[in-house]
Design an enzyme around this catalytic site. Structure first.
Site, PDB file in Angstrom:
ATOM      1  CG  HIS A 176      -0.172  -0.022   2.533  1.00  0.00           C
ATOM      2  ND1 HIS A 176       0.412   1.086   3.091  1.00  0.00           N
ATOM      3  CD2 HIS A 176       0.097  -1.051   3.371  1.00  0.00           C
ATOM      4  CE1 HIS A 176       0.997   0.763   4.223  1.00  0.00           C
ATOM      5  NE2 HIS A 176       0.821  -0.543   4.419  1.00  0.00           N
TER       6      HIS A 176
ATOM      7  CD  GLU B 183       2.151  -5.837   8.257  1.00  0.00           C
ATOM      8  OE1 GLU B 183       2.290  -7.082   8.171  1.00  0.00           O
ATOM      9  OE2 GLU B 183       2.909  -5.031   7.690  1.00  0.00           O
TER      10      GLU B 183
END
Length: 204
Positions: A9, A83
């Site tokens: 990202h 994550e």
């Protein structure tokens, strides 16, 4: 043959505030939005995927949406791509986290769940599960099938270790900058790292 186009990202608000991110769900910054747009245009021009899978956390989802819009695809979201679950550290200032939850003198061990976090063993297992399921599902594709995966630095590193069957304790790590792009090719039992951490789109 399968190609995995793996993308991190863009810059998130946590980067600017020096906070632990992990499962904390921060938005992209204006710069992160721009990075996502540049990555999307670069991917659409050079490595247009056939399908997209992303972490549902906002910073990854927004990056994936930019790529999907440019490539005229829809995004499938998978919780396994989130994550590392950093428990009580999520969203905490790094200085405060160091004070409240210092690492043990012996260092963090692979089985540790310090501050109610996911252990490194659990994190690797999650990456292994995602990758093995993905490759099994596409095992019989006769022609090139390119899948864009949008995730986070830690998870991308774990996916890399899993792809190459690296031992759990290894000194090798994969660096990935904001909207860094990797291309991995799997042709039956042969695996090839075509490139890693491409960021030339950010220089445009």
């Amino acid at each position: 043959m399968i190609e995995l186009l793996v993308v991190r990202h863009g810059e998130s608000q946590a980067d600017l505030e020096d906070r632990h991110e992990g499962r904390a769900d921060f938005e992209l910054t204006p710069l992160g939005e721009r990075q996502a747009g540049l990555a999307a245009a670069w991917i659409a021009k050079r490595y247009r995927p056939h399908e997209m899978i992303a972490s549902p956390l906002k910073r990854a989802a927004r990056t994936a949406e930019a790529i999907a819009q440019e490539c005229k695809l829809t995004v499938a979201y998978d919780e396994k791509l989130t994550e590392w679950n950093n428990g009580l550290l999520a969203g905490m200032k790094r200085e405060e986290a160091h004070r409240l939850y210092p690492l043990p003198a012996s260092g963090r061990q692979p089985f540790d769940t310090l501050a109610e976090s996911e252990s490194e063993i659990q994190f690797r297992a999650r990456a292994e599960a995602f990758l093995s399921e993905l490759l099994f599902r596409h095992r019989s594709k006769p022609d090139l099938h390119r899948i864009c995966i949008v995730s986070h630095g830690g998870m991308i590193n774990m996916l890399f270790h899993s792809l190459l069957n690296l031992p759990f304790q290894t000194e090798l790590s994969l660096a990935t900058g904001d909207t860094g792009i990797h291309l991995w090719r799997i042709d039956r039992s042969r695996k090839r790292i075509v490139f890693t951490n491409a960021q030339e789109h950010l220089r445009s």
